[in-house]
Design a protein around this motif. Structure first.
Motif, PDB file in Angstrom:
ATOM      1  N   GLU A  58       0.846  -1.198   0.000  1.00 33.87           N
ATOM      2  CA  GLU A  58       0.000   0.000   0.000  1.00 33.87           C
ATOM      3  C   GLU A  58       0.876   1.240   0.000  1.00 33.87           C
ATOM      4  O   GLU A  58       1.753   1.410   0.841  1.00 33.87           O
ATOM      5  N   SER A  59       0.625   2.121  -0.953  1.00 34.32           N
ATOM      6  CA  SER A  59       1.417   3.336  -1.147  1.00 34.32           C
ATOM      7  C   SER A  59       0.881   4.479  -0.294  1.00 34.32           C
ATOM      8  O   SER A  59      -0.281   4.506   0.100  1.00 34.32           O
ATOM      9  N   THR A  60       1.743   5.451  -0.092  1.00 34.46           N
ATOM     10  CA  THR A  60       1.336   6.679   0.571  1.00 34.46           C
ATOM     11  C   THR A  60       0.265   7.398  -0.234  1.00 34.46           C
ATOM     12  O   THR A  60      -0.458   8.216   0.303  1.00 34.46           O
ATOM     13  N   ALA A  61       0.182   7.111  -1.530  1.00 30.62           N
ATOM     14  CA  ALA A  61      -0.772   7.712  -2.467  1.00 30.62           C
ATOM     15  C   ALA A  61      -0.487   9.177  -2.730  1.00 30.62           C
ATOM     16  O   ALA A  61      -1.260   9.839  -3.395  1.00 30.62           O
ATOM     17  N   ARG A  62       0.607   9.669  -2.218  1.00 29.85           N
ATOM     18  CA  ARG A  62       0.991  11.047  -2.545  1.00 29.85           C
ATOM     19  C   ARG A  62       1.797  10.996  -3.829  1.00 29.85           C
ATOM     20  O   ARG A  62       2.784  10.272  -3.921  1.00 29.85           O
ATOM     21  N   LEU A  63       1.401  11.747  -4.795  1.00 26.41           N
ATOM     22  CA  LEU A  63       2.061  11.669  -6.096  1.00 26.41           C
ATOM     23  C   LEU A  63       3.504  12.154  -6.042  1.00 26.41           C
ATOM     24  O   LEU A  63       4.296  11.815  -6.911  1.00 26.41           O
ATOM     25  N   ARG A  64       3.876  12.886  -5.020  1.00 27.17           N
ATOM     26  CA  ARG A  64       5.273  13.309  -4.902  1.00 27.17           C
ATOM     27  C   ARG A  64       6.126  12.266  -4.184  1.00 27.17           C
ATOM     28  O   ARG A  64       7.334  12.389  -4.088  1.00 27.17           O
ATOM     29  N   ASP A  65       5.485  11.217  -3.654  1.00 28.78           N
ATOM     30  CA  ASP A  65       6.186  10.177  -2.909  1.00 28.78           C
ATOM     31  C   ASP A  65       5.479   8.830  -3.099  1.00 28.78           C
ATOM     32  O   ASP A  65       5.107   8.176  -2.139  1.00 28.78           O
ATOM     33  N   PHE A  82      -1.074  -2.464   4.349  1.00 27.54           N
ATOM     34  CA  PHE A  82      -0.667  -3.822   3.979  1.00 27.54           C
ATOM     35  C   PHE A  82       0.607  -3.811   3.149  1.00 27.54           C
ATOM     36  O   PHE A  82       0.911  -2.865   2.432  1.00 27.54           O
ATOM     37  N   ASP A  83       1.362  -4.876   3.298  1.00 24.67           N
ATOM     38  CA  ASP A  83       2.580  -5.094   2.517  1.00 24.67           C
ATOM     39  C   ASP A  83       2.822  -6.600   2.491  1.00 24.67           C
ATOM     40  O   ASP A  83       3.126  -7.199   3.523  1.00 24.67           O
ATOM     41  N   SER A  84       2.675  -7.198   1.328  1.00 23.66           N
ATOM     42  CA  SER A  84       2.842  -8.645   1.209  1.00 23.66           C
ATOM     43  C   SER A  84       4.291  -9.072   1.394  1.00 23.66           C
ATOM     44  O   SER A  84       4.557 -10.238   1.660  1.00 23.66           O
ATOM     45  N   GLY A  85       5.226  -8.128   1.253  1.00 23.29           N
ATOM     46  CA  GLY A  85       6.627  -8.513   1.141  1.00 23.29           C
ATOM     47  C   GLY A  85       6.814  -9.087  -0.255  1.00 23.29           C
ATOM     48  O   GLY A  85       5.847  -9.315  -0.977  1.00 23.29           O
ATOM     49  N   VAL A  88       2.109  -0.317 -10.785  1.00 21.35           N
ATOM     50  CA  VAL A  88       1.187   0.265  -9.818  1.00 21.35           C
ATOM     51  C   VAL A  88      -0.258  -0.138 -10.136  1.00 21.35           C
ATOM     52  O   VAL A  88      -0.554  -0.556 -11.258  1.00 21.35           O
ATOM     53  N   ALA A  89      -1.128   0.029  -9.157  1.00 19.51           N
ATOM     54  CA  ALA A  89      -2.559  -0.248  -9.320  1.00 19.51           C
ATOM     55  C   ALA A  89      -3.335   0.605  -8.327  1.00 19.51           C
ATOM     56  O   ALA A  89      -2.757   1.127  -7.359  1.00 19.51           O
ATOM     57  N   ILE A  90      -4.633   0.741  -8.562  1.00 17.61           N
ATOM     58  CA  ILE A  90      -5.500   1.461  -7.628  1.00 17.61           C
ATOM     59  C   ILE A  90      -6.761   0.635  -7.396  1.00 17.61           C
ATOM     60  O   ILE A  90      -7.401   0.186  -8.347  1.00 17.61           O
ATOM     61  N   ILE A  91      -7.100   0.477  -6.125  1.00 17.29           N
ATOM     62  CA  ILE A  91      -8.367  -0.139  -5.737  1.00 17.29           C
ATOM     63  C   ILE A  91      -9.296   0.999  -5.339  1.00 17.29           C
ATOM     64  O   ILE A  91      -8.914   1.868  -4.554  1.00 17.29           O
ATOM     65  N   ASN A  92     -10.485   1.034  -5.888  1.00 18.84           N
ATOM     66  CA  ASN A  92     -11.491   2.066  -5.610  1.00 18.84           C
ATOM     67  C   ASN A  92     -10.980   3.489  -5.871  1.00 18.84           C
ATOM     68  O   ASN A  92     -10.995   4.334  -4.986  1.00 18.84           O
ATOM     69  N   VAL A 128      -1.559   0.940  -4.768  1.00 17.71           N
ATOM     70  CA  VAL A 128      -0.743  -0.260  -4.580  1.00 17.71           C
ATOM     71  C   VAL A 128       0.444  -0.209  -5.544  1.00 17.71           C
ATOM     72  O   VAL A 128       0.304   0.238  -6.684  1.00 17.71           O
ATOM     73  N   TYR A 129       1.594  -0.673  -5.078  1.00 25.22           N
ATOM     74  CA  TYR A 129       2.761  -0.791  -5.964  1.00 25.22           C
ATOM     75  C   TYR A 129       3.529  -2.049  -5.612  1.00 25.22           C
ATOM     76  O   TYR A 129       3.350  -2.639  -4.549  1.00 25.22           O
TER      77      TYR A 129
END
Length: 143
Positions: A71-78, A86-89, A120-124, A109-110
């Motif tokens: 799960e990403s910070t979702a900030r486009l600068r980071d 979540f992080d599957s490893g 990358v991907a986006i849920i909802n 998600v990345y």
């Protein structure tokens, strides 16, 4: 937690990540999983890259190579840094990892090793969220 997740996780050497606790209303048998393939066919892509789900629905990542679902910070600068959700490893061919959607908020998600290559991907996604914008930001930051 439903025993299916524990059995599948141990058998596939994967990590089942639960974003919110299971309740009787969110029983995984009530609806099929939302499937996202990770790296299928040797492509550095989630497939599909955009999915929509409701609270209580299960999203299962199916791995085809050495990738993660983080799960990403979702900030486009980071964009290529974990949010702390979540992080599957990094998982390998045949592994799976599942999350349960807890609300309608966007989940970016990345894949940790390949984020800078645009994996990358986006849920909802929200009305102003774009997987292409997310991908460009990831490549600009890490590529």
């Amino acid at each position: 937690m439903h025993s299916r997740f524990l059995t599948a996780s141990l058998a596939a050497l994967s990590l089942a990540v639960v974003v919110s606790p299971l309740t009787p209303a969110a029983d995984a048998h009530a609806r099929p999983d939302i499937r996202i393939d990770v790296g299928k066919g040797g492509k550095l892509r989630f497939s599909p890259e955009v999915v929509h789900g409701n609270p209580g629905e299960v999203v299962t990542f199916y791995f085809y190579g050495h990738f993660s679902a983080t799960e990403s910070t979702a900030r486009l600068r980071d964009p290529c840094h974990p949010l702390g959700g979540f992080d599957s490893g990094v998982l390998h061919n045949g592994a799976t990892s599942s999350i349960i959607i807890s609300n309608h908020n966007p989940i970016y998600v990345y894949s940790t090793p390949q984020c800078g290559k645009g994996m990358v991907a986006i849920i909802n996604p929200g009305p102003h969220d774009s997987v292409e914008t997310f991908r460009r930001a990831a490549i600009a930051q890490e590529g």
